[in-house]
Design a protein around this motif. Structure first.
Motif, PDB file in Angstrom:
ATOM      1  N   SER A 174      28.551  30.003  32.091  1.00 56.26           N
ATOM      2  CA  SER A 174      27.561  29.925  33.177  1.00 56.26           C
ATOM      3  C   SER A 174      27.988  30.649  34.445  1.00 56.26           C
ATOM      4  N   ALA A 175      29.285  30.859  34.639  1.00 52.40           N
ATOM      5  CA  ALA A 175      29.767  31.400  35.907  1.00 52.40           C
ATOM      6  C   ALA A 175      30.649  32.631  35.742  1.00 52.40           C
ATOM      7  N   MET A 176      31.591  32.572  34.825  1.00 50.81           N
ATOM      8  CA  MET A 176      32.548  33.674  34.706  1.00 50.81           C
ATOM      9  C   MET A 176      31.910  35.018  34.375  1.00 50.81           C
ATOM     10  N   PRO A 177      30.860  35.069  33.535  1.00 49.57           N
ATOM     11  CA  PRO A 177      30.234  36.376  33.265  1.00 49.57           C
ATOM     12  C   PRO A 177      29.648  37.038  34.512  1.00 49.57           C
ATOM     13  N   VAL A 178      29.274  36.235  35.513  1.00 47.85           N
ATOM     14  CA  VAL A 178      28.717  36.808  36.742  1.00 47.85           C
ATOM     15  C   VAL A 178      29.781  37.630  37.457  1.00 47.85           C
ATOM     16  N   GLY A 179      30.950  37.032  37.651  1.00 51.10           N
ATOM     17  CA  GLY A 179      32.032  37.769  38.298  1.00 51.10           C
ATOM     18  C   GLY A 179      32.461  38.979  37.501  1.00 51.10           C
ATOM     19  N   ARG A 180      32.517  38.843  36.205  1.00 56.09           N
ATOM     20  CA  ARG A 180      32.921  39.961  35.354  1.00 56.09           C
ATOM     21  C   ARG A 180      31.918  41.109  35.442  1.00 56.09           C
ATOM     22  N   PHE A 181      30.635  40.777  35.490  1.00 51.62           N
ATOM     23  CA  PHE A 181      29.612  41.810  35.649  1.00 51.62           C
ATOM     24  C   PHE A 181      29.817  42.558  36.961  1.00 51.62           C
ATOM     25  N   VAL A 182      30.023  41.822  38.054  1.00 58.01           N
ATOM     26  CA  VAL A 182      30.206  42.452  39.367  1.00 58.01           C
ATOM     27  C   VAL A 182      31.426  43.368  39.356  1.00 58.01           C
ATOM     28  N   LEU A 183      32.501  42.918  38.733  1.00 58.20           N
ATOM     29  CA  LEU A 183      33.704  43.751  38.659  1.00 58.20           C
ATOM     30  C   LEU A 183      33.439  45.003  37.837  1.00 58.20           C
ATOM     31  N   ASP A 184      32.705  44.874  36.751  1.00 58.37           N
ATOM     32  CA  ASP A 184      32.388  46.050  35.936  1.00 58.37           C
ATOM     33  C   ASP A 184      31.504  47.034  36.699  1.00 58.37           C
ATOM     34  N   VAL A 185      30.566  46.524  37.483  1.00 52.95           N
ATOM     35  CA  VAL A 185      29.723  47.407  38.301  1.00 52.95           C
ATOM     36  C   VAL A 185      30.590  48.244  39.237  1.00 52.95           C
ATOM     37  N   HIS A 186      31.640  47.646  39.761  1.00 52.35           N
ATOM     38  CA  HIS A 186      32.526  48.336  40.706  1.00 52.35           C
ATOM     39  C   HIS A 186      33.645  49.111  40.020  1.00 52.35           C
ATOM     40  N   GLY A 187      33.709  49.059  38.700  1.00 55.50           N
ATOM     41  CA  GLY A 187      34.758  49.778  37.989  1.00 55.50           C
ATOM     42  C   GLY A 187      36.148  49.222  38.230  1.00 55.50           C
ATOM     43  N   GLU A 188      36.237  47.914  38.476  1.00 53.49           N
ATOM     44  CA  GLU A 188      37.535  47.284  38.739  1.00 53.49           C
ATOM     45  C   GLU A 188      38.297  47.039  37.429  1.00 53.49           C
ATOM     46  N   ASP A 189      39.593  46.887  37.561  1.00 51.20           N
ATOM     47  CA  ASP A 189      40.474  46.659  36.418  1.00 51.20           C
ATOM     48  C   ASP A 189      40.204  45.276  35.818  1.00 51.20           C
ATOM     49  N   ARG A 190      39.986  45.226  34.510  1.00 48.34           N
ATOM     50  CA  ARG A 190      39.719  43.942  33.861  1.00 48.34           C
ATOM     51  C   ARG A 190      40.938  43.025  33.851  1.00 48.34           C
ATOM     52  N   ALA A 191      42.086  43.534  34.241  1.00 48.10           N
ATOM     53  CA  ALA A 191      43.275  42.684  34.325  1.00 48.10           C
ATOM     54  C   ALA A 191      43.117  41.596  35.380  1.00 48.10           C
ATOM     55  N   ILE A 192      42.193  41.791  36.328  1.00 48.33           N
ATOM     56  CA  ILE A 192      42.002  40.767  37.366  1.00 48.33           C
ATOM     57  C   ILE A 192      40.895  39.770  37.003  1.00 48.33           C
ATOM     58  N   TRP A 193      40.376  39.861  35.808  1.00 51.43           N
ATOM     59  CA  TRP A 193      39.358  38.906  35.372  1.00 51.43           C
ATOM     60  C   TRP A 193      39.802  37.448  35.524  1.00 51.43           C
ATOM     61  N   PRO A 194      41.045  37.070  35.191  1.00 47.74           N
ATOM     62  CA  PRO A 194      41.413  35.650  35.334  1.00 47.74           C
ATOM     63  C   PRO A 194      41.261  35.130  36.759  1.00 47.74           C
ATOM     64  N   LEU A 195      41.533  35.975  37.757  1.00 43.81           N
ATOM     65  CA  LEU A 195      41.349  35.552  39.143  1.00 43.81           C
ATOM     66  C   LEU A 195      39.871  35.342  39.441  1.00 43.81           C
ATOM     67  N   SER A 196      39.053  36.262  38.961  1.00 46.62           N
ATOM     68  CA  SER A 196      37.601  36.129  39.120  1.00 46.62           C
ATOM     69  C   SER A 196      37.080  34.898  38.393  1.00 46.62           C
ATOM     70  N   ASP A 197      37.581  34.668  37.195  1.00 49.94           N
ATOM     71  CA  ASP A 197      37.127  33.515  36.406  1.00 49.94           C
ATOM     72  C   ASP A 197      37.386  32.205  37.148  1.00 49.94           C
ATOM     73  N   ALA A 198      38.569  32.096  37.755  1.00 47.93           N
ATOM     74  CA  ALA A 198      38.912  30.872  38.478  1.00 47.93           C
ATOM     75  C   ALA A 198      37.979  30.657  39.663  1.00 47.93           C
ATOM     76  N   LEU A 199      37.699  31.732  40.409  1.00 46.39           N
ATOM     77  CA  LEU A 199      36.794  31.605  41.552  1.00 46.39           C
ATOM     78  C   LEU A 199      35.390  31.246  41.097  1.00 46.39           C
ATOM     79  N   CYS A 200      34.905  31.919  40.067  1.00 49.32           N
ATOM     80  CA  CYS A 200      33.536  31.652  39.610  1.00 49.32           C
ATOM     81  C   CYS A 200      33.383  30.232  39.078  1.00 49.32           C
ATOM     82  N   ALA A 201      34.387  29.742  38.358  1.00 47.95           N
ATOM     83  CA  ALA A 201      34.337  28.353  37.886  1.00 47.95           C
ATOM     84  C   ALA A 201      34.306  27.394  39.068  1.00 47.95           C
TER      85      ALA A 201
END
Length: 276
Positions: free
Chosen positions: A119-146
């Motif tokens: 419900s939440a983590m895919p939102v942050g991941r989408f935003v990061l992909d739009v910006h071309g950010e490194d997927r290595a930071i997904w865990p930080l995004s996941d924690a914030l989105c949760a």
């Protein structure tokens, strides 16, 4: 079929969505994702529509991602194709809305985090992909989105129970504090429920401690600024929820408060990036 839309827009959300901090070229695809999510959320959260109708409409949303269905989904599909963005984020979000229709209780914290994974983590991941950010930071995004998702659940725990018979506070957490689901119907939280909410808020603060380095890890200065603002707003709300009763008081930011917190967050980020 009748219109199930809530009328809410991106400016009505608790946290910034594609704010002016972001580059215009990145705001458009994020808003397309938001409109898709908002339409699906309105379906899942409609207080009177039958579950079967909700699931039928969510199936149409999914069909739109594949080329023929709900207009918000078709618009997002075009954006994803143009930008080369993985459609998995949107499909996972739809899985969460289906779960909202079919699952009304969570046994434990792990189950709630599993829901946030959709419900939440895919939102942050989408935003990061739009910006071309490194997927290595997904865990930080996941924690914030949760954390954002759980803050919203705690703020609305009484309303969600009364309007939708939906409870996101884990059953084992309620039981540990001697609270019952029916306590959510009261105008004021009983001591056990208050303790359960406070513990959930403390666990959310732990998620925010994990996500604290996120803004500094983002290459895009503008996205980093928005994330810093969201992090600071969420941390303040989690702190308030640990001390205040969301059944008897509206635990939200006033616009002036949010503006001050946002300014301090951006200033703090600038200072952190300037230091060696």
């Amino acid at each position: 079929m009748s219109d199930l839309s809530s009328g809410k827009g991106h400016r009505d959300e608790n946290f910034p969505v594609a704010s002016v901090l972001l580059a215009p070229a990145h705001r458009a695809p994020i808003l397309a994702f938001y409109r898709f999510a908002r339409a699906a959320d309105d379906i899942a959260d409609h207080p009177t529509a039958p579950a079967a109708e909700k699931l039928t409409r969510l199936t149409a949303m999914r069909a739109g991602l594949d080329g023929g269905g709900a207009p918000e989904a078709m618009a997002l599909a075009r954006v994803q194709a143009e930008r080369g963005i993985d459609a998995a984020h949107a499909h996972e979000l739809l899985d969460a809305f289906v779960q909202d229709v079919t699952v009304r209780r969570y046994a434990d914290w792990a189950g709630l985090i599993g829901y946030c994974r959709l419900s939440a983590m895919p939102v942050g991941r989408f935003v990061l992909d739009v910006h071309g950010e490194d997927r290595a930071i997904w865990p930080l995004s996941d924690a914030l989105c949760a954390a954002l998702q759980i803050v919203n659940h705690l703020q609305d725990c009484g309303k969600d129970y009364r309007a939708l018979d939906r409870v996101y506070l884990p059953a084992d957490l309620l039981a540990h504090h001697g609270a019952a689901v029916d306590d959510l119907a009261a105008a004021t939280a009983a001591p056990g429920l208050r303790a359960a909410i406070a513990e959930a808020a403390a666990r959310t603060q732990a998620l925010l401690a994990t996500s604290a380095p996120f803004a500094r890890a983002i290459r895009s200065h503008r996205l980093a600024a928005e994330v810093a603002v969201i992090q600071r707003l969420a941390a303040d709300l989690a702190r308030r929820l640990s001390a205040h009763d969301p059944l008897s008081a509206r635990v939200h930011h006033r616009k002036a408060e949010a503006a001050v917190i946002a300014a301090r967050a951006v200033a703090g980020l600038l200072l952190a990036k300037a230091l060696p």
